[in-house]
Design an enzyme around this catalytic site. Structure first.
Site, PDB file in Angstrom:
ATOM      1  N   ASP A  30      50.998  48.033  42.562  1.00 34.03           N
ATOM      2  CA  ASP A  30      49.743  47.271  42.598  1.00 34.03           C
ATOM      3  C   ASP A  30      48.926  47.793  43.772  1.00 34.03           C
ATOM      4  OD1 ASP A  30      47.771  45.147  43.064  1.00 34.03           O
ATOM      5  OD2 ASP A  30      48.991  43.947  41.692  1.00 34.03           O
ATOM      6  N   ILE A  31      47.677  48.204  43.509  1.00 39.09           N
ATOM      7  CA  ILE A  31      46.879  48.806  44.591  1.00 39.09           C
ATOM      8  C   ILE A  31      46.120  47.756  45.417  1.00 39.09           C
ATOM      9  CG2 ILE A  31      46.694  51.120  43.610  1.00 39.09           C
ATOM     10  CD1 ILE A  31      43.867  50.333  42.618  1.00 39.09           C
ATOM     11  N   GLN A  93      45.052  34.681  35.644  1.00 38.79           N
ATOM     12  CA  GLN A  93      45.181  36.065  35.163  1.00 38.79           C
ATOM     13  C   GLN A  93      43.828  36.767  35.239  1.00 38.79           C
ATOM     14  OE1 GLN A  93      46.455  36.384  31.052  1.00 38.79           O
ATOM     15  NE2 GLN A  93      46.924  38.560  31.223  1.00 38.79           N
ATOM     16  N   HIS A  99      51.652  41.653  32.240  1.00 35.05           N
ATOM     17  CA  HIS A  99      52.285  42.320  33.384  1.00 35.05           C
ATOM     18  C   HIS A  99      53.130  41.322  34.158  1.00 35.05           C
ATOM     19  CE1 HIS A  99      48.217  41.007  34.543  1.00 35.05           C
ATOM     20  NE2 HIS A  99      48.715  40.735  35.739  1.00 35.05           N
TER      21      HIS A  99
HETATM   22  P1  AMP Z   1      46.693  39.262  37.592  1.00 37.21           P
HETATM   23  O1  AMP Z   1      45.657  38.710  38.547  1.00 37.21           O
HETATM   24  O2  AMP Z   1      47.973  38.494  37.575  1.00 37.21           O
HETATM   25  O3  AMP Z   1      46.094  39.467  36.221  1.00 37.21           O
HETATM   26  O4  AMP Z   1      47.111  40.669  38.184  1.00 37.21           O
HETATM   27  C1  AMP Z   1      46.376  41.836  38.024  1.00 37.21           C
HETATM   28  C2  AMP Z   1      46.841  42.754  39.111  1.00 37.21           C
HETATM   29  O5  AMP Z   1      46.405  44.068  38.811  1.00 37.21           O
HETATM   30  C3  AMP Z   1      46.268  42.410  40.494  1.00 37.21           C
HETATM   31  O6  AMP Z   1      47.331  42.119  41.393  1.00 37.21           O
HETATM   32  C4  AMP Z   1      45.508  43.674  40.892  1.00 37.21           C
HETATM   33  O7  AMP Z   1      45.673  43.961  42.252  1.00 37.21           O
HETATM   34  C5  AMP Z   1      46.159  44.728  40.027  1.00 37.21           C
HETATM   35  N1  AMP Z   1      45.334  45.887  39.712  1.00 37.21           N
HETATM   36  C6  AMP Z   1      44.055  45.887  39.266  1.00 37.21           C
HETATM   37  N2  AMP Z   1      43.634  47.162  39.044  1.00 37.21           N
HETATM   38  C7  AMP Z   1      44.684  47.963  39.334  1.00 37.21           C
HETATM   39  C8  AMP Z   1      44.892  49.385  39.295  1.00 37.21           C
HETATM   40  N3  AMP Z   1      43.934  50.232  38.905  1.00 37.21           N
HETATM   41  N4  AMP Z   1      46.099  49.862  39.668  1.00 37.21           N
HETATM   42  C9  AMP Z   1      47.075  49.019  40.068  1.00 37.21           C
HETATM   43  N5  AMP Z   1      46.948  47.684  40.123  1.00 37.21           N
HETATM   44  C10 AMP Z   1      45.763  47.163  39.765  1.00 37.21           C
END
Ligand code: AMP
Ligand code: ZN
Length: 136
Positions: A30-31, A93, A99
């Protein structure tokens, strides 16, 4: 799904810091990490969230998440792991491809659970259990 961020990661159309993968699931970092080593596990196939996913992909994702969590314990110094999967906007979400967050934890890291642990009303709890039971 063409406009899905995580489908684009599966396809290699946008970059991701990949950790490991199986025939059904991929783990990457996660970035916007909630803690050092925060990883995500996703199915290759698109499902909006855990409410709509196949049993096979749910199992594959949880198995891979557990393996990533074990690596966080053995190689990142984590002494606990939070596994978290949000479903739908009202749960928070933000990316609508299933995920599982794998968040390494240590004592005193301040990553608090978001409910007060106050005892509930037992009659109300029994009522909710009965409604869930009848649905299952
Ligand atoms: P959620 O809020 O549970 O839907 O989680 C989505 C997650 O995706 C968040 O923790 C973001 O930090 C992560 N995220 C969004 N874009 C990217 C990306 N390009 N690469 C890796 N993680 C990402
Ligand atoms: Zn997708």
């Amino acid at each position: 799904m063409t406009d899905c961020l995580f489908c684009k990661i599966v396809a290699g159309e946008i970059p991701a810091i990949r950790i490991t993968e199986t025939d059904r699931a991929i783990a990457f970092m996660d970035i916007f990490p909630a803690a050092p080593g925060h990883a995500l596990v996703i199915p290759r196939e698109h499902h909006d969230d855990a409410l709509g996913a196949s049993d096979e992909d749910l199992a594959a994702c949880m198995q891979l998440a557990s393996r990533v969590g074990q690596a966080a314990v053995s190689h990142l110094g984590a002494t606990g792991v939070t596994f978290q999967s949000l479903a739908r906007p009202d749960a928070g979400q933000t990316v609508f491809h299933l995920h599982i967050h794998v968040i390494p934890r240590v004592a005193g890291d301040g990553f608090a659970v978001p409910w007060p642990h106050a005892e509930g009303d037992l009659a109300e709890i029994e009522g909710h259990a009965a409604r869930l039971r009848s649905a299952l």
